[in-house]
Write an enzyme that holds these catalytic residues in place. Sequence first.
Site, PDB file in Angstrom:
ATOM      1  N   CYS A 129       0.817  -1.228   0.000  1.00  0.00           N
ATOM      2  CA  CYS A 129       0.000   0.000   0.000  1.00  0.00           C
ATOM      3  C   CYS A 129       0.846   1.272   0.000  1.00  0.00           C
ATOM      4  CB  CYS A 129      -0.970  -0.004   1.162  1.00  0.00           C
ATOM      5  SG  CYS A 129      -0.246  -0.401   2.741  1.00  0.00           S
ATOM      6  N   HIS A 258      -2.643   6.486   3.864  1.00  0.00           N
ATOM      7  CA  HIS A 258      -1.210   6.761   3.912  1.00  0.00           C
ATOM      8  C   HIS A 258      -0.924   8.075   3.174  1.00  0.00           C
ATOM      9  CE1 HIS A 258      -0.624   2.931   5.622  1.00  0.00           C
ATOM     10  NE2 HIS A 258      -0.003   2.285   4.652  1.00  0.00           N
TER      11      HIS A 258
HETATM   12  C1  2RA Z   1       1.759  -0.981   6.424  1.00  0.00           C
HETATM   13  N1  2RA Z   1       2.280  -1.093   4.081  1.00  0.00           N
HETATM   14  O1  2RA Z   1       1.320   0.160   6.278  1.00  0.00           O
HETATM   15  C2  2RA Z   1       1.935  -1.854   5.252  1.00  0.00           C
HETATM   16  C3  2RA Z   1       0.747  -2.715   5.054  1.00  0.00           C
HETATM   17  N2  2RA Z   1       0.861  -3.581   3.939  1.00  0.00           N
HETATM   18  O2  2RA Z   1       2.026  -1.470   7.492  1.00  0.00           O
END
Ligand code: 2RA
Length: 353
Positions: A129, A258
């Site tokens: 991600c 994110h």
């Molecule tokens: C995280 N990218 O944010 C990882 C999850 N796949 O922990």
Amino acid sequence: RKPTLAVVGATGAVGTVMLGILTERPDVWGEIRLVASARSAGKVLRVRGEDVVVRELTPEVFDGVDVAMFDVPDEVSAVWAPIAAERGAVAVDNSGAFRLDDEVPLVVPEVNGAAARNRPKGIIANPNCTTLTMMDALGALHEQWQLTELVVASYQAASGAGQPGVDRLYDEIAVVAGDRTLGSAAGDTAKVVSEKLGDDSPFPAHLVLNVIPVAGSLKDDGWTSEELKVRNESRKILGIPDLKVSATCVRVPVQTTHSLAVHATFARPVSVTEATAALEAAPSVEVRDDLANGVFPTPATTVGGDPTVVGRIRQALDFPNTLDLFVTGDNLRKGAALNTAQIAELVAAELTA
Ligand code: 2RA
């Protein structure tokens, strides 16, 4: 005949979002089979407005399945995606187990959708991600100006660590709420959190009233797994094996979405106006960039939506051919379930063509 889909890991954080996405998107599927571990088998979940009983993960569950999505830990995918493929399904895997395998394409439909057709193992991988948050935006810029260097700092949400990550963040918020002195002395919040909740957390420090400069597991030379994924996966998806990449991955007390601060250098000169136009033209990207009027991307305004939202687009003052920008993307949607669903739809279109 419409293809049959299996969703493996249907009860997890990404699986739950997946059921919503499958309900909202154009319905290309015949049967949708929901699959999980023995512990969750028998549960009833809703998808496309219908109740579906969750089935246990067994080899036979893949019989008659055309596409099997996996939203499960690496070690489960490593065993079960090949079993699904042996039974005739195309496996679309959202774990890290196959992403760097030369015989497994790593696909972002807006960037390298055609790669999904070349899958000698019957497996297609969905990126991590953190990488995915910026790929469609960078793909649009790379197409015109040729990306050569990428320096990234991430601000990763608690749900990147699944439902346990979200639960821990809210539990920590609950135990510190009301004490306005916390955060004024080194270790004060850690002490309260540890006393009230114990130290069994998906994160290596308390997340509430904090940022943690560690996401993922420790790898060689002080890098984390997340930082190496940003490097290796960006290279593979964009098809630039020698792309220079340096990432620092940080966990922040945000529930979902994110963010990335991106410093991107190109082979050719690029202006802010041209870059903004290219990003606006990219179908999955939305530009929110009018700082004078308070317009910029934040996780709080991006969460729950499909687009990658880009703002703070600036010409780097001291670096030629370089842009600085801030990118936000819902890590459970485009960062995971939505991209997986899009890949599965590419395969469905191929199977029914
Ligand atoms: C995280 N990218 O944010 C990882 C999850 N796949 O922990």
